[in-house]
Design an enzyme around this catalytic site. Structure first.
Site, PDB file in Angstrom:
ATOM      1  N   HIS A   1      -5.810   0.370  -3.094  1.00 39.84           N
ATOM      2  CA  HIS A   1      -6.674   0.415  -4.259  1.00 39.84           C
ATOM      3  C   HIS A   1      -6.520   1.760  -4.975  1.00 39.84           C
ATOM      4  O   HIS A   1      -6.377   2.801  -4.344  1.00 39.84           O
ATOM      5  CB  HIS A   1      -8.133   0.145  -3.878  1.00 39.84           C
ATOM      6  CG  HIS A   1      -8.762   1.091  -2.908  1.00 39.84           C
ATOM      7  ND1 HIS A   1      -8.380   1.212  -1.585  1.00 39.84           N
ATOM      8  CD2 HIS A   1      -9.766   2.011  -3.079  1.00 39.84           C
ATOM      9  CE1 HIS A   1      -9.112   2.103  -0.969  1.00 39.84           C
ATOM     10  NE2 HIS A   1      -9.957   2.620  -1.843  1.00 39.84           N
TER      11      HIS A   1
ATOM     12  N   HIS B   1       0.824  -1.213   0.000  1.00 36.41           N
ATOM     13  CA  HIS B   1       0.000   0.000   0.000  1.00 36.41           C
ATOM     14  C   HIS B   1       0.857   1.262   0.000  1.00 36.41           C
ATOM     15  O   HIS B   1       0.321   2.367   0.147  1.00 36.41           O
ATOM     16  CB  HIS B   1      -0.936  -0.007   1.209  1.00 36.41           C
ATOM     17  CG  HIS B   1      -1.853  -1.185   1.229  1.00 36.41           C
ATOM     18  ND1 HIS B   1      -1.526  -2.369   1.868  1.00 36.41           N
ATOM     19  CD2 HIS B   1      -3.062  -1.380   0.648  1.00 36.41           C
ATOM     20  CE1 HIS B   1      -2.515  -3.240   1.685  1.00 36.41           C
ATOM     21  NE2 HIS B   1      -3.451  -2.670   0.962  1.00 36.41           N
TER      22      HIS B   1
END
Length: 201
Positions: free
Chosen positions: A117, A97
């Protein structure tokens, strides 16, 4: 393509049979299933798709026992360094991340990283997406970066231009009205969007 853990095996098998020619990997992400259930699922899938395309989420033991190509690890999994040192035959992906996590993944021997994401995603409600700028920075690392999260055929080009080597898709395919047409849309977006479909990831 990443399974969503929501459908019966027969339905998943039917979809995977249709879509696998357009996929470089089928990531089996079925967190509610036991090791035995996962193994049996992979055995059944392997009757129609090559084991070389199957990546197992988290479960190193199942990946090894089933003869799958590799395993996808996250923060709660066995450490990448341990898996690579003990089981050199497995392809190992690391979910990251941040840029710093990407640096560590390289140091630990990961074969590729899954970063996201990127865009707003139904599977990450209320969580702020990373966006394309952090993807561009992570993509400068010396490791294949696969982008995940809210990726559609329409925004695939921007993801590839940001430096991603590929995309990972869950709901966009497995929850589509027509999964085969959906995967074809992604495939053509990759081929026509300056994306390189890497058969080695």
């Amino acid at each position: 393509m990443i399974s969503n853990g929501k459908m019966p095996l027969a339905q998943l098998h039917e979809i995977v049979m249709d879509i696998h020619p357009y996929a470089t990997a089928i990531h089996i992400r079925e967190k509610q299933k036991t090791a035995r259930e996962l193994f049996q699922m992979i055995e059944q899938l392997a009757q129609t798709i090559p084991l070389s395309k199957i990546i197992v989420n988290d479960r190193v033991d199942v990946a090894l026992a089933a003869g799958a190509a590799g395993v996808q690890l996250s923060f709660h999994s066995l450490e990448t360094l341990i898996v690579k040192n003990r089981f050199a035959s497995l392809k190992v992906g690391q979910s990251i991340h941040s840029y710093d996590e990407g640096v560590k993944a390289i140091r630990d021997g990961a074969d590729y990283v899954l970063f996201g994401h990127i865009f707003p995603s139904g599977s990450k409600p209320g969580q702020t997406p990373k966006g394309l700028m952090p993807l561009t920075r992570v993509a400068q690392l010396d490791i294949p970066v696969i982008a995940i999260g809210g990726i559609t055929p329409e925004n695939t080009r921007s993801v590839i231009q940001a430096g991603a080597k590929g995309i990972a898709v869950m709901s966009g395919i497995f929850e589509a009205r027509d999964p085969l047409e959906a995967v074809k849309d992604y495939y053509h977006a990759l081929k026509n969007g300056d994306g390189k479909i890497d058969e080695h990831i």
